[in-house]
Design a protein around this motif. Sequence first.
Motif, PDB file in Angstrom:
ATOM      1  N   LYS A  24       0.840  -1.366  -0.032  1.00  0.00           N
ATOM      2  CA  LYS A  24      -0.190  -0.179   0.026  1.00  0.00           C
ATOM      3  C   LYS A  24       1.013   1.140   0.144  1.00  0.00           C
ATOM      4  N   ARG A  25       0.359   2.361  -0.792  1.00  0.00           N
ATOM      5  CA  ARG A  25       1.205   3.563  -0.689  1.00  0.00           C
ATOM      6  C   ARG A  25       0.590   4.607   0.501  1.00  0.00           C
ATOM      7  N   LYS A  26      -0.791   4.165   0.851  1.00  0.00           N
ATOM      8  CA  LYS A  26      -1.303   4.850   2.115  1.00  0.00           C
ATOM      9  C   LYS A  26      -1.743   3.851   2.957  1.00  0.00           C
ATOM     10  N   GLY A  27      -1.956   4.198   4.160  1.00  0.00           N
ATOM     11  CA  GLY A  27      -2.160   3.345   5.233  1.00  0.00           C
ATOM     12  C   GLY A  27      -3.551   3.541   5.829  1.00  0.00           C
ATOM     13  N   LEU A  28      -3.931   2.682   6.587  1.00  0.00           N
ATOM     14  CA  LEU A  28      -5.275   2.586   7.378  1.00  0.00           C
ATOM     15  C   LEU A  28      -5.082   2.927   8.612  1.00  0.00           C
ATOM     16  N   THR A  29      -5.043   4.090   9.224  1.00  0.00           N
ATOM     17  CA  THR A  29      -4.604   4.538  10.768  1.00  0.00           C
ATOM     18  C   THR A  29      -5.821   5.376  11.230  1.00  0.00           C
ATOM     19  N   ARG A  30      -5.776   5.515  12.622  1.00  0.00           N
ATOM     20  CA  ARG A  30      -6.579   6.442  13.045  1.00  0.00           C
ATOM     21  C   ARG A  30      -6.564   7.847  12.595  1.00  0.00           C
ATOM     22  N   ASP A  31      -5.382   8.251  12.245  1.00  0.00           N
ATOM     23  CA  ASP A  31      -5.343   9.770  11.541  1.00  0.00           C
ATOM     24  C   ASP A  31      -5.705   9.785  10.326  1.00  0.00           C
ATOM     25  N   ILE A  32      -5.783   8.643   9.626  1.00  0.00           N
ATOM     26  CA  ILE A  32      -6.374   8.741   8.146  1.00  0.00           C
ATOM     27  C   ILE A  32      -7.990   8.485   8.579  1.00  0.00           C
ATOM     28  N   LEU A  33      -8.259   7.639   9.387  1.00  0.00           N
ATOM     29  CA  LEU A  33      -9.904   7.024   9.124  1.00  0.00           C
ATOM     30  C   LEU A  33     -10.625   7.751  10.230  1.00  0.00           C
ATOM     31  N   GLY A  34     -10.162   8.442  11.458  1.00  0.00           N
ATOM     32  CA  GLY A  34     -10.703   9.146  12.280  1.00  0.00           C
ATOM     33  C   GLY A  34     -11.233   8.155  13.540  1.00  0.00           C
ATOM     34  N   VAL A  35     -11.322   6.704  13.272  1.00  0.00           N
ATOM     35  CA  VAL A  35     -11.600   6.053  14.424  1.00  0.00           C
ATOM     36  C   VAL A  35     -10.393   5.035  14.779  1.00  0.00           C
ATOM     37  N   PRO A  36     -10.296   4.297  15.937  1.00  0.00           N
ATOM     38  CA  PRO A  36      -9.356   3.455  16.173  1.00  0.00           C
ATOM     39  C   PRO A  36      -9.315   2.350  14.858  1.00  0.00           C
ATOM     40  N   VAL A  37      -8.000   1.921  14.734  1.00  0.00           N
ATOM     41  CA  VAL A  37      -7.824   1.005  13.632  1.00  0.00           C
ATOM     42  C   VAL A  37      -6.775  -0.279  14.406  1.00  0.00           C
ATOM     43  N   VAL A  38      -7.651  -1.421  14.364  1.00  0.00           N
ATOM     44  CA  VAL A  38      -6.706  -2.695  15.142  1.00  0.00           C
ATOM     45  C   VAL A  38      -6.602  -3.418  13.687  1.00  0.00           C
ATOM     46  N   ALA A  39      -5.023  -4.029  13.772  1.00  0.00           N
ATOM     47  CA  ALA A  39      -4.759  -4.757  12.559  1.00  0.00           C
ATOM     48  C   ALA A  39      -4.622  -6.127  13.008  1.00  0.00           C
ATOM     49  N   ILE A  40      -4.941  -7.206  12.014  1.00  0.00           N
ATOM     50  CA  ILE A  40      -4.754  -8.352  12.224  1.00  0.00           C
ATOM     51  C   ILE A  40      -3.891  -8.882  10.946  1.00  0.00           C
ATOM     52  N   GLY A  41      -2.735  -9.443  11.359  1.00  0.00           N
ATOM     53  CA  GLY A  41      -1.821  -9.996  10.122  1.00  0.00           C
ATOM     54  C   GLY A  41      -1.293 -11.274  10.404  1.00  0.00           C
ATOM     55  N   VAL A  42      -1.234 -12.034   9.159  1.00  0.00           N
ATOM     56  CA  VAL A  42      -0.493 -13.040   9.443  1.00  0.00           C
ATOM     57  C   VAL A  42       0.602 -13.448   8.271  1.00  0.00           C
ATOM     58  N   PRO A  43       1.835 -13.638   8.563  1.00  0.00           N
ATOM     59  CA  PRO A  43       2.682 -13.818   7.337  1.00  0.00           C
ATOM     60  C   PRO A  43       2.386 -14.998   6.597  1.00  0.00           C
TER      61      PRO A  43
END
Lengths: 339, 339, 339, 339
Positions: free
Chosen positions: C222-241
Motif C-alpha cells: 500500500k502507498r497509503k495506510g489505514l490508521t486512526r489519523d487517516i480514518l478518524g477511528v481506532p484501527v486494529v490490525a490483524i496480520g498473518v505472514p
Amino acid sequence: MVMRMDQLDLRQFDVHTDLALEAKEMAETANGGPIPGVHSDIVDEDGIKISRVHVQTEQGSRAIGKMPGRYVTLEVPDLRKGDTTLQDKVATKFAQEFETFLEEAGVNKNAKILIVGLGNWNVTPDALGPLVVENVMVTRQFFELMPDQVAPGYREVSAVAPGVLGITGIESSEIVLGIVEKTRPDAVIAIDALASKALERVNTTIQIADTGIHPGSGIGNKRKGLTRDILGVPVVAIGVPTVVFASNIVNDSLRMLEDHLAKHTTNAGSQVMGLMHKMEENERLQLVREVLQPLGHDLIVTPKEIDQFIEDIANIIASGLNASLHDAVDTSNVAAYTH
Amino acid sequence: MVMRMDQLDLRQFDVHTDLALEAKEMAETANGGPIPGVHSDIVDEDGIKISRVHVQTEQGSRAIGKMPGRYVTLEVPDLRKGDTTLQDKVATKFAQEFETFLEEAGVNKNAKILIVGLGNWNVTPDALGPLVVENVMVTRQFFELMPDQVAPGYREVSAVAPGVLGITGIESSEIVLGIVEKTRPDAVIAIDALASKALERVNTTIQIADTGIHPGSGIGNKRKGLTRDILGVPVVAIGVPTVVFASNIVNDSLRMLEDHLAKHTTNAGSQVMGLMHKMEENERLQLVREVLQPLGHDLIVTPKEIDQFIEDIANIIASGLNASLHDAVDTSNVAAYTH
Amino acid sequence: MVMRMDQLDLRQFDVHTDLALEAKEMAETANGGPIPGVHSDIVDEDGIKISRVHVQTEQGSRAIGKMPGRYVTLEVPDLRKGDTTLQDKVATKFAQEFETFLEEAGVNKNAKILIVGLGNWNVTPDALGPLVVENVMVTRQFFELMPDQVAPGYREVSAVAPGVLGITGIESSEIVLGIVEKTRPDAVIAIDALASKALERVNTTIQIADTGIHPGSGIGNKRKGLTRDILGVPVVAIGVPTVVFASNIVNDSLRMLEDHLAKHTTNAGSQVMGLMHKMEENERLQLVREVLQPLGHDLIVTPKEIDQFIEDIANIIASGLNASLHDAVDTSNVAAYTH
Amino acid sequence: MVMRMDQLDLRQFDVHTDLALEAKEMAETANGGPIPGVHSDIVDEDGIKISRVHVQTEQGSRAIGKMPGRYVTLEVPDLRKGDTTLQDKVATKFAQEFETFLEEAGVNKNAKILIVGLGNWNVTPDALGPLVVENVMVTRQFFELMPDQVAPGYREVSAVAPGVLGITGIESSEIVLGIVEKTRPDAVIAIDALASKALERVNTTIQIADTGIHPGSGIGNKRKGLTRDILGVPVVAIGVPTVVFASNIVNDSLRMLEDHLAKHTTNAGSQVMGLMHKMEENERLQLVREVLQPLGHDLIVTPKEIDQFIEDIANIIASGLNASLHDAVDTSNVAAYTH
C-alpha cells in the motif's frame, strides 16, 4: 389436434426424470392406481421422507421405465434453507440408510470400495460427483503401503473422478472399467447429478439405487453405463437431482394448477384449462415439448443458488459415506470428518 | 566437522532437481568439466534458450542422476513478466520443438495420443497437469463416434487427470495403466509440475523428456512411474518447475555469493566464506540441509505469483500441444485454440 | 569488500518483516540486549506462544522500525499440520486475546465495527483478508433494517474487501475512508497478509496491533495506510505472514548455520563461515541482497501448501472474530459459526 | 374465479423482468398496440438484433413500469453456442453502441469513469459484475501516480465490486457513494445481472440504460439504487439477464402454446386452453403465481451451463468497455485486452 395426440410416442423415459420415485408416481397417475411388479412404502421421520421403491418384475420395469432393483429416496424439502443442524441430521440418516442398503445389496462390511464421482468440475450443477470424491476419506493407500498398521474399524476405500467425455475424449465407464481391473474393488459406489421432473425435488432429494448408472441418465448423458454387467462387481448409485427441463416445470405447474382449481371450484378445471384438463400428464408434456423444443426453449435449468446447494449436499454425502463405510467413524457425528 | 563431511551420502538425486539440465550442470561443476556419456548443446533464439541434453550411457546416467534419454529444455527468463506476446511466441516455439521431439521419439504423425495431467487441482503449484488437460483439445470421441466425419489434419487425442494418491487412494500410474489398457493409445504424453534447484528457473522453464515419469519425481512424489516399461508405449514427459526447496535457495545463493566475491576481490572468497568456499556444492547443500531439516525449515516454496504463472504456462503448453499434435492447427497462431 | 560494507544502508525496515516481534529480535541481536522503550513478555500456553511487545517511545520505534503501540503475536508452529482440533483451540485463544486487546485499545463492547479485508482474491498468499470477510458474520443490515428485533449479545458489524490498486485503480485506504464516512463505524479491524523474515513463521503466526496498517506493509505494498489519523477511528490490525523474501531465507539459514556450528565445534564458525561469521545480521542480509537482487533472484515466496493454509487460517480468524465481537457467540465453540 | 381475477394487482413490475424491452412488449400486448410516450425501433445486423426503447414521458413510464430514459438492447440468440468468433463480433458491436450511448448520455471522451460491478462472487448467476471488474482495464492509478507518462488515447478508469448486503452488511449504493465522494469520477458505469421474463433471453441479451440501477432490480434485490440523484453523476447501467422466475417460464410457455395452437388449428385455442386462452398475460401470470408460490415452487432458475455463459459474457463486456472507453484500444480487435 386429437389425431396428433394419438401419434405421440409416449415413452416413459421421455419424462426426463432420473428418479424412480417420480417415474412410479407418473405411471400410477396414468394407470389410475398401483403398478403391478412395483412395490413401495414411505416413512416420514422427523422431516425426512424416506421412500423405498422395489421394481420386482420386468413388467413393472417397463411400466415405469426404470431398471428392476431397489431404490431408496430421501426427501428433505427444508434442505434448501442452509440449516447446518438439519444437514448433519440428514447426513446421519443417509449414513444409516446407506449402511443397510449396502448390506442388502450383498456388499459386506469388509468389501473393498471404489467411489466414482461422475460429472464435470466446471459445470456447477454437474460437479456433485467430483466434489464428493474430493471430500470423502480414502484409505486404500494405507492398506497397500502399511497394511499392518491400519487401525481397526476402517475398510479399504479409493475414489476417482473420471471426468466427462467432452474433456477426456473417453467414456467415463471405460476409464472406470480400466481402474476396476487394475485395483480390483469388491464394489463400486457411483455418485452422479440427476435430472428431476419437479423443481421442488432439486437439491432436496437423494436417491440410492442398486441398479448402477445407465446410459443417458444423469446430467452428462453417458452413452455407456456403470453396471454390474459391465464392471463385474455390484454398483450402488447415489444421485441427487440438480437440474430440471423447462418443459417439466411447465407441465408440473399445469398439474398443480389443475389441483388448485379442483380444490377451489366445481368444474372450473375444464372451464379454465380446456382440453388440457383432460389430457394425460404424458400427453400434456409432449404437447409442451412440441411447442418449446423447436424454439430452443426447452432448456435445462437449475436454481440460482446452485453453488451453495452443491457444496452442502456434497458434504452431506461425503460425511454419510465416511460413517457408513467405516465402523470407526461414528454415525452420530459424521460431519467432523469432512470440511 | 570434516569427518562428518566424509560421511555424507552425496547422491545426486538428493539435490531435489527434476531438471536434467541442472543435474548436468552440477555434475560438471563437481567434475570440473564435461561428463562422459552426456552430450549437450545450447542455442539461444530470440530470448528463448534451448538446451538439448542427451544422456547416452549408463555411466553418464549415474553421473548426473538422470535416466538415459533425450531432454530438451526451454528457458525463458522473461516468462514471469506476463507478456502475452512473449507467451504466444513461446507456445509456438514449444510446439515446433515438441513436434520434432515426438518424431525423434518414434511417435509418428498418426499415433493416437493419451495426455496425462499429473498433480493436484487443489494445490496451486501442483495443478499444472490437470489445468493442461482441461485446456487441451480432445478428439478421440469423434474418432470413436463418427470416424468418417473427422476433418483431415486431426489425430486421435484423449486426456485424463488421474488425481493424486492422497485423494484417490490409488497410484496415478495404476490409474493410467488401466486407462491405457482400455483405450490403447500409441503413446502417452505426461505433464507434471517439477522441483528445480534454482528459484530463477521456476515458472520460466519447460523440460521435454523421452524418459517418462520416474518414481519420486515431480511435486507429488509418485512411488511408481509412468514409463514405457510400465505402460507398454512410449511416454514423453513435459515438466515445468514450479517449486524449490528452501535449502536449494540457500545453497544456490551461496554459489552466487561465491561468484560475486570472485569477480569483485582477490581471495575474498575464502576470507568471507571460510571453508564453505572450498566445499563442493553437494557438500555445502548437505550442510545446509543438516541445519534446516531438523528445525523443519527445509520447506518447499513457490513464488507468491504462482496462481497467474500456472494459468499462463498451462495455456502455453495446451496451445503448443494442440499445434504440434494436429496439422490442422497452425503453429503460427496456436493460442486461439485455448482460452 | 570491507569498504563496501561501510557503505551499506542498514535501515531496519529493509529487513522486509511486518512482524514487530521479528523486528525487535533483530534489533536486540544487533544491540546485544534489550531495546530501550520497547517492552515485551512471552507466555507459552499449551503449544501456543503469546508475545506481547509494547513499543513505548519514539526511540524504541526507531530502533526496531515499527510504530509505537501494542503488538500481540500468537505463534503456533504446529498450525501447518492441518489438525482441526488445534485449529479450534487457536481460534478460541485468539478470540480471548483479541477481546482483551480491543478493550485495551479503547474499543468498547458496543462499538460498531467495520472489518476490512485487504488483499487480492486472485493471489492465494494475498487472499487472507477477502477470505476472512467472506466467512465472518455481519449484522449491520439487521441493525439498520429491524433494530428492534436484533437478539441481545450481538453488536453491529460490517465487512468489506476493497480490492487492490492494480485491479481497482484506487488505493484501498481511499475506498475504506469513503465507506467509513458513509457508515460511521466506531472502529476498524483490518486483516492483511504479511511478509515475515523467517520461513517458519509463515502460516503459523498471527499478529494483532493497535497501530493500524502502514504504507508499504503487507504483500500488496500500500502507498497509503489505514490508521486512526487517516480514518478518524481506532484501527486494529490483524496480520498473518504468508510470504518471505528469498534473501531472508538465505540470511536466516546462515544464522541457523552459525548457531549449529557454535553448538557442535569450537571456533568452527569462523573457520567454516569466514567473515560472514562476524557480520551483523543486517550486514549479511545486505550482502545476500546485493548478490540476489541484480540477478532477479530475490523473489517473494510462499510454501507450496499455501492454498490449504490460507483457508485454514482465514477460518480461525473469522471464527475468532465472531466470538470476540459478539457475546452471544461462545468462545468455547467458535468454529461452528463459520464453514 | 372471475372475482378473484378482478382483485389481482396487475402491476407491471410484478412481471419480474429487468428488461425494458420485455416490459414494453408486454404492455403493448395488453394494450393491443403502441404505448404513448414510449418510442422504439429495431435493427437487425448480422445476427445481432438491436432495439432502442425511449421512455419519453411519465405516462409511458407508468405504462411499462420502467423509468423514463433510453434503453438499448442487444439480442444475440446464438451467443449461447460458445462460438468465439461471434463473441468477438458482439464485443465489437457492443463497444460501438456503448460509445455512442455514452456520448448521447452526455458523458464525454475525457470523462473519468468509475465502473461498479454489482453482485456476488459466490453465486454464479450473480457474479457478472465482479467478473467484469476483474477483467476490465483500470488506469486511474497511472493518472494519479504519473500523470505525465500516461500514453494518449487512454482516459481515467477505476473499478470496484462493492459486494452484496448479506456479505458486507452495507448497501452497495452506500459503498459506491462513499467511493464516488472520495474519488470524484465524472460518471459511473454499473454492471449487474438481471432477471428476464423469457428463458431465451437469458445469457443472450445485453441491456444498456441511462437510468442507473433502481431498488429491487437485478438478482440481489438492492433496497437503494445507483442513480444520478443519489450519486450526483450520470449512471449508465449495463445488464445481462442470467435468471428467470419459474412462473415466467410457465406463463411464457402458455403464450407460446397459444401461438402454436393458433397457427395449427381453428378455434383450438379456446378448446385446448379453456379460459386461459382469453386471459390477459398478466392475469395468467398471477394465476400461475398463486399456484406456485404457496408451494414454494416459484424458484428463480438459471440454465445449467451458467458457469461458462457468465465467463463468456463478462469477457465480452470487459472487452467492449475497454474499446469504447479508450481510443487507444481498437474496436476492431477488442478481445486481446482481456483474457
